[in-house]
Design a protein around this motif. Structure first.
Motif, PDB file in Angstrom:
ATOM      1  N   TYR B  36       0.832  -1.192   0.000  1.00 22.28           N
ATOM      2  CA  TYR B  36       0.000   0.000   0.000  1.00 22.28           C
ATOM      3  C   TYR B  36       0.873   1.252   0.000  1.00 22.28           C
ATOM      4  O   TYR B  36       1.968   1.277   0.572  1.00 22.28           O
ATOM      5  CB  TYR B  36      -0.919   0.028   1.225  1.00 22.28           C
ATOM      6  CG  TYR B  36      -2.118  -0.882   1.098  1.00 22.28           C
ATOM      7  CD1 TYR B  36      -2.034  -2.231   1.439  1.00 22.28           C
ATOM      8  CD2 TYR B  36      -3.329  -0.398   0.629  1.00 22.28           C
ATOM      9  CE1 TYR B  36      -3.129  -3.065   1.308  1.00 22.28           C
ATOM     10  CE2 TYR B  36      -4.432  -1.222   0.495  1.00 22.28           C
ATOM     11  CZ  TYR B  36      -4.322  -2.546   0.836  1.00 22.28           C
ATOM     12  OH  TYR B  36      -5.410  -3.371   0.702  1.00 22.28           O
ATOM     13  N   GLN B  38       0.734   5.365   0.961  1.00 22.31           N
ATOM     14  CA  GLN B  38      -0.057   6.312   1.743  1.00 22.31           C
ATOM     15  C   GLN B  38       0.596   7.689   1.708  1.00 22.31           C
ATOM     16  O   GLN B  38       1.782   7.832   2.037  1.00 22.31           O
ATOM     17  CB  GLN B  38      -0.198   5.851   3.197  1.00 22.31           C
ATOM     18  CG  GLN B  38      -1.124   6.738   4.021  1.00 22.31           C
ATOM     19  CD  GLN B  38      -1.254   6.267   5.456  1.00 22.31           C
ATOM     20  OE1 GLN B  38      -0.328   5.704   6.024  1.00 22.31           O
ATOM     21  NE2 GLN B  38      -2.418   6.508   6.053  1.00 22.31           N
ATOM     22  N   GLY B  41      -2.028  12.309   5.593  1.00 19.87           N
ATOM     23  CA  GLY B  41      -3.420  12.692   5.802  1.00 19.87           C
ATOM     24  C   GLY B  41      -4.423  11.935   4.953  1.00 19.87           C
ATOM     25  O   GLY B  41      -5.608  12.284   4.945  1.00 19.87           O
ATOM     26  N   LYS B  42      -3.974  10.906   4.271  1.00 18.81           N
ATOM     27  CA  LYS B  42      -4.855  10.119   3.395  1.00 18.81           C
ATOM     28  C   LYS B  42      -4.860   8.662   3.829  1.00 18.81           C
ATOM     29  O   LYS B  42      -3.978   8.204   4.546  1.00 18.81           O
ATOM     30  CB  LYS B  42      -4.391  10.202   1.940  1.00 18.81           C
ATOM     31  CG  LYS B  42      -4.234  11.616   1.407  1.00 18.81           C
ATOM     32  CD  LYS B  42      -5.560  12.331   1.317  1.00 18.81           C
ATOM     33  CE  LYS B  42      -5.393  13.716   0.707  1.00 18.81           C
ATOM     34  NZ  LYS B  42      -6.679  14.460   0.711  1.00 18.81           N
ATOM     35  N   GLY B  43      -5.866   7.924   3.357  1.00 16.23           N
ATOM     36  CA  GLY B  43      -5.893   6.498   3.616  1.00 16.23           C
ATOM     37  C   GLY B  43      -4.946   5.762   2.673  1.00 16.23           C
ATOM     38  O   GLY B  43      -4.566   6.281   1.629  1.00 16.23           O
ATOM     39  N   PRO B  44      -4.549   4.547   3.024  1.00 17.49           N
ATOM     40  CA  PRO B  44      -3.667   3.763   2.149  1.00 17.49           C
ATOM     41  C   PRO B  44      -4.386   3.361   0.866  1.00 17.49           C
ATOM     42  O   PRO B  44      -5.584   3.097   0.873  1.00 17.49           O
ATOM     43  CB  PRO B  44      -3.341   2.524   2.991  1.00 17.49           C
ATOM     44  CG  PRO B  44      -3.791   2.836   4.369  1.00 17.49           C
ATOM     45  CD  PRO B  44      -4.886   3.833   4.254  1.00 17.49           C
ATOM     46  N   LEU B  46      -4.094   0.639  -2.427  1.00 21.85           N
ATOM     47  CA  LEU B  46      -3.437  -0.583  -2.898  1.00 21.85           C
ATOM     48  C   LEU B  46      -2.621  -0.297  -4.156  1.00 21.85           C
ATOM     49  O   LEU B  46      -3.103   0.272  -5.116  1.00 21.85           O
ATOM     50  CB  LEU B  46      -4.490  -1.650  -3.211  1.00 21.85           C
ATOM     51  CG  LEU B  46      -3.950  -2.970  -3.747  1.00 21.85           C
ATOM     52  CD1 LEU B  46      -3.129  -3.696  -2.689  1.00 21.85           C
ATOM     53  CD2 LEU B  46      -5.094  -3.855  -4.235  1.00 21.85           C
TER      54      LEU B  46
END
Lengths: 116, 113
Positions: B36, B38, B41-44, B46
Protein backbone atom coordinates in the motif's frame (compact mmCIF):
# COMPACT_ATOMS: atom_id res chain seq x y z
CA UNK A 1 -14.95 0.81 -8.42
CA UNK A 2 -14.39 -0.38 -4.83
CA UNK A 3 -14.64 3.05 -3.23
CA UNK A 4 -14.84 3.49 0.52
CA UNK A 5 -15.83 6.78 2.10
CA UNK A 6 -15.56 8.06 5.64
CA UNK A 7 -17.39 10.85 7.36
CA UNK A 8 -16.38 13.18 8.82
CA UNK A 9 -12.86 13.70 7.49
CA UNK A 10 -11.92 15.80 10.51
CA UNK A 11 -13.55 16.25 13.88
CA UNK A 12 -12.58 18.27 16.92
CA UNK A 13 -14.41 17.62 20.15
CA UNK A 14 -14.21 18.38 23.84
CA UNK A 15 -12.98 15.84 26.32
CA UNK A 16 -15.82 13.67 27.61
CA UNK A 17 -17.98 13.81 24.51
CA UNK A 18 -18.71 10.96 22.10
CA UNK A 19 -17.85 11.00 18.43
CA UNK A 20 -19.29 8.84 15.67
CA UNK A 21 -17.38 8.03 12.49
CA UNK A 22 -19.12 6.49 9.49
CA UNK A 23 -17.56 4.15 6.95
CA UNK A 24 -19.40 3.37 3.73
CA UNK A 25 -18.65 1.14 0.78
CA UNK A 26 -20.08 3.15 -2.10
CA UNK A 27 -20.22 0.74 -5.00
CA UNK A 28 -19.97 -2.73 -3.50
CA UNK A 29 -21.27 -4.82 -0.66
CA UNK A 30 -18.69 -5.51 2.00
CA UNK A 31 -18.90 -8.68 4.00
CA UNK A 32 -16.30 -7.47 6.42
CA UNK A 33 -15.16 -4.04 7.54
CA UNK A 34 -12.06 -3.25 9.54
CA UNK A 35 -11.21 -0.31 11.78
CA UNK A 36 -7.64 0.90 12.20
CA UNK A 37 -5.93 3.53 14.24
CA UNK A 38 -2.76 5.27 13.10
CA UNK A 39 -0.52 7.52 15.15
CA UNK A 40 1.82 10.00 13.40
CA UNK A 41 4.62 8.30 11.48
CA UNK A 42 3.48 4.88 12.62
CA UNK A 43 1.88 1.89 10.99
CA UNK A 44 -1.80 1.02 10.97
CA UNK A 45 -2.99 -0.76 14.09
CA UNK A 46 -6.04 -2.95 13.66
CA UNK A 47 -8.66 -2.18 16.28
CA UNK A 48 -11.51 -4.46 15.30
CA UNK A 49 -13.12 -6.52 12.59
CA UNK A 50 -16.84 -6.32 11.97
CA UNK A 51 -19.23 -8.41 9.94
CA UNK A 52 -22.69 -7.26 8.98
CA UNK A 53 -25.28 -8.15 11.58
CA UNK A 54 -22.88 -9.57 14.14
CA UNK A 55 -20.77 -8.29 16.99
CA UNK A 56 -17.37 -6.88 16.21
CA UNK A 57 -14.22 -8.79 17.09
CA UNK A 58 -11.79 -6.55 18.93
CA UNK A 59 -8.04 -6.89 18.95
CA UNK A 60 -6.26 -7.45 22.23
CA UNK A 61 -5.91 -4.27 24.24
CA UNK A 62 -8.74 -2.41 22.49
CA UNK A 63 -11.54 -1.42 24.86
CA UNK A 64 -14.82 -2.54 23.34
CA UNK A 65 -16.86 -0.28 25.64
CA UNK A 66 -14.87 2.75 24.54
CA UNK A 67 -14.80 2.02 20.83
CA UNK A 68 -18.30 0.93 19.86
CA UNK A 69 -18.64 -0.60 16.42
CA UNK A 70 -21.91 -1.15 14.62
CA UNK A 71 -22.13 -2.86 11.25
CA UNK A 72 -25.78 -2.31 10.38
CA UNK A 73 -25.66 -3.16 6.69
CA UNK A 74 -23.37 -4.49 3.99
CA UNK A 75 -22.41 -0.91 3.10
CA UNK A 76 -22.20 0.87 6.44
CA UNK A 77 -20.15 0.49 9.59
CA UNK A 78 -19.81 3.05 12.37
CA UNK A 79 -17.19 3.59 15.04
CA UNK A 80 -18.21 5.57 18.11
CA UNK A 81 -15.50 6.81 20.41
CA UNK A 82 -17.26 7.21 23.74
CA UNK A 83 -16.18 9.70 26.41
CA UNK A 84 -13.26 10.77 24.28
CA UNK A 85 -10.06 11.96 25.91
CA UNK A 86 -6.97 13.68 24.44
CA UNK A 87 -5.14 10.35 24.22
CA UNK A 88 -7.84 9.16 21.79
CA UNK A 89 -6.70 11.80 19.32
CA UNK A 90 -5.54 9.89 16.27
CA UNK A 91 -6.17 9.10 12.61
CA UNK A 92 -8.92 6.49 12.28
CA UNK A 93 -9.16 4.53 9.04
CA UNK A 94 -11.69 1.97 7.95
CA UNK A 95 -11.44 -0.62 5.22
CA UNK A 96 -13.92 -2.89 3.54
CA UNK A 97 -13.48 -6.30 2.04
CA UNK A 98 -15.25 -7.74 -0.97
CA UNK A 99 -16.67 -11.23 -0.86
CA UNK A 100 -14.31 -12.26 -3.64
CA UNK A 101 -11.36 -12.11 -3.51
CA UNK A 102 -11.73 -12.21 0.24
CA UNK A 103 -8.27 -10.95 1.05
CA UNK A 104 -8.40 -7.59 -0.63
CA UNK A 105 -9.21 -4.58 1.55
CA UNK A 106 -10.17 -1.16 0.24
CA UNK A 107 -9.38 1.70 2.55
CA UNK A 108 -11.28 4.85 3.31
CA UNK A 109 -9.62 8.29 3.35
CA UNK A 110 -9.42 8.38 7.15
CA UNK A 111 -10.83 10.58 9.89
CA UNK A 112 -8.62 12.89 11.94
CA UNK A 113 -9.94 13.05 15.51
CA UNK A 114 -8.67 15.75 17.83
CA UNK A 115 -9.89 15.74 21.42
CA UNK A 116 -9.31 18.96 23.33
CA UNK B 1 5.08 -15.27 14.39
CA UNK B 2 2.43 -12.77 13.39
CA UNK B 3 4.92 -9.99 12.66
CA UNK B 4 5.89 -8.60 9.29
CA UNK B 5 9.28 -6.93 9.38
CA UNK B 6 9.83 -4.09 6.92
CA UNK B 7 13.02 -2.29 5.94
CA UNK B 8 14.38 0.27 5.48
CA UNK B 9 12.50 2.69 7.70
CA UNK B 10 13.30 5.52 5.31
CA UNK B 11 14.73 5.76 1.85
CA UNK B 12 16.01 8.58 -0.34
CA UNK B 13 16.32 7.96 -4.07
CA UNK B 14 17.24 10.16 -6.99
CA UNK B 15 14.68 10.75 -9.71
CA UNK B 16 14.85 7.95 -12.23
CA UNK B 17 16.41 5.53 -9.78
CA UNK B 18 15.09 2.26 -8.39
CA UNK B 19 13.46 2.17 -4.96
CA UNK B 20 13.57 -1.17 -3.16
CA UNK B 21 11.65 -1.97 0.02
CA UNK B 22 11.85 -5.34 1.72
CA UNK B 23 9.54 -7.31 3.98
CA UNK B 24 9.94 -10.60 5.81
CA UNK B 25 7.41 -12.80 7.57
CA UNK B 26 7.40 -15.93 9.72
CA UNK B 27 3.93 -17.40 9.44
CA UNK B 28 3.77 -19.76 6.46
CA UNK B 29 -0.04 -19.62 6.60
CA UNK B 30 0.06 -16.14 5.06
CA UNK B 31 -1.06 -16.35 1.46
CA UNK B 32 -1.75 -12.80 0.32
CA UNK B 33 0.84 -10.03 0.30
CA UNK B 34 -0.28 -6.52 -0.72
CA UNK B 35 1.67 -3.29 -0.86
CA UNK B 36 0.00 0.00 0.00
CA UNK B 37 0.99 3.60 -0.68
CA UNK B 38 -0.06 6.31 1.74
CA UNK B 39 0.24 10.07 1.38
CA UNK B 40 0.10 12.31 4.47
CA UNK B 41 -3.42 12.69 5.80
CA UNK B 42 -4.85 10.12 3.40
CA UNK B 43 -5.89 6.50 3.62
CA UNK B 44 -3.67 3.76 2.15
CA UNK B 45 -4.16 2.86 -1.49
CA UNK B 46 -3.44 -0.58 -2.90
CA UNK B 47 -0.47 -0.59 -5.28
CA UNK B 48 0.05 -4.22 -6.10
CA UNK B 49 -0.42 -7.59 -4.44
CA UNK B 50 0.90 -11.11 -4.87
CA UNK B 51 0.07 -14.66 -3.82
CA UNK B 52 2.70 -17.32 -3.04
CA UNK B 53 2.13 -19.29 -6.24
CA UNK B 54 4.10 -16.75 -8.29
CA UNK B 55 7.59 -15.36 -7.75
CA UNK B 56 7.11 -12.00 -9.42
CA UNK B 57 4.33 -9.65 -10.43
CA UNK B 58 4.70 -6.45 -12.38
CA UNK B 59 2.25 -3.59 -12.83
CA UNK B 60 3.66 -0.59 -14.63
CA UNK B 61 6.67 0.71 -12.72
CA UNK B 62 5.87 -1.43 -9.65
CA UNK B 63 7.15 -4.99 -9.23
CA UNK B 64 6.78 -7.42 -6.36
CA UNK B 65 9.42 -10.11 -6.00
CA UNK B 66 8.43 -13.02 -3.79
CA UNK B 67 10.75 -15.63 -2.28
CA UNK B 68 8.64 -18.30 -0.62
CA UNK B 69 11.52 -20.34 0.78
CA UNK B 70 13.11 -17.28 2.38
CA UNK B 71 9.71 -15.92 3.47
CA UNK B 72 10.56 -12.56 2.01
CA UNK B 73 8.98 -10.22 -0.50
CA UNK B 74 10.00 -6.88 -1.87
CA UNK B 75 8.63 -3.91 -3.77
CA UNK B 76 10.65 -2.41 -6.58
CA UNK B 77 9.72 1.00 -7.96
CA UNK B 78 11.41 1.56 -11.30
CA UNK B 79 12.13 5.03 -12.67
CA UNK B 80 11.19 6.59 -9.32
CA UNK B 81 9.50 9.99 -9.54
CA UNK B 82 9.05 12.81 -7.00
CA UNK B 83 5.33 11.99 -7.03
CA UNK B 84 6.20 8.57 -5.61
CA UNK B 85 7.33 10.23 -2.37
CA UNK B 86 5.05 8.66 0.22
CA UNK B 87 4.98 6.01 2.92
CA UNK B 88 4.79 2.42 1.74
CA UNK B 89 3.42 -0.43 3.79
CA UNK B 90 3.66 -4.13 3.11
CA UNK B 91 1.10 -6.45 4.62
CA UNK B 92 0.29 -10.13 4.89
CA UNK B 93 -2.94 -11.98 5.46
CA UNK B 94 -4.25 -15.50 5.64
CA UNK B 95 -6.79 -16.98 3.29
CA UNK B 96 -9.14 -18.08 6.02
CA UNK B 97 -10.91 -16.64 9.01
CA UNK B 98 -11.20 -12.86 9.11
CA UNK B 99 -8.51 -12.23 6.46
CA UNK B 100 -7.14 -9.47 8.64
CA UNK B 101 -3.91 -7.78 7.59
CA UNK B 102 -0.67 -7.74 9.50
CA UNK B 103 1.09 -4.55 8.42
CA UNK B 104 4.78 -3.84 8.25
CA UNK B 105 6.12 -0.77 10.03
CA UNK B 106 6.27 1.35 6.89
CA UNK B 107 8.96 2.94 4.74
CA UNK B 108 9.07 6.68 4.09
CA UNK B 109 10.30 7.18 0.56
CA UNK B 110 11.59 10.49 -0.72
CA UNK B 111 12.45 10.87 -4.37
CA UNK B 112 14.67 13.83 -5.11
CA UNK B 113 13.98 15.86 -8.22
Amino acid sequence: GAVVSQHPSRVICKSGTSVKIECRSLDFQATTMFWYRQFPKQSLMLMATSNEGSKATYEQGVEKDKFLINHASLTLSTLTVTSAHPEDSSFYICSASLVLPPNEQFFGPGTRLTVL
Amino acid sequence: QQQVKQSPQSLIVQKGGISIINCAYENTAFDYFPWYQQFPGKGPALLIAIRPDVSEKKEGRFTISFNKSAKQFSLHIMDSQPGDSATYFCAASMGSGTYKYIFGTGTRLKVLA
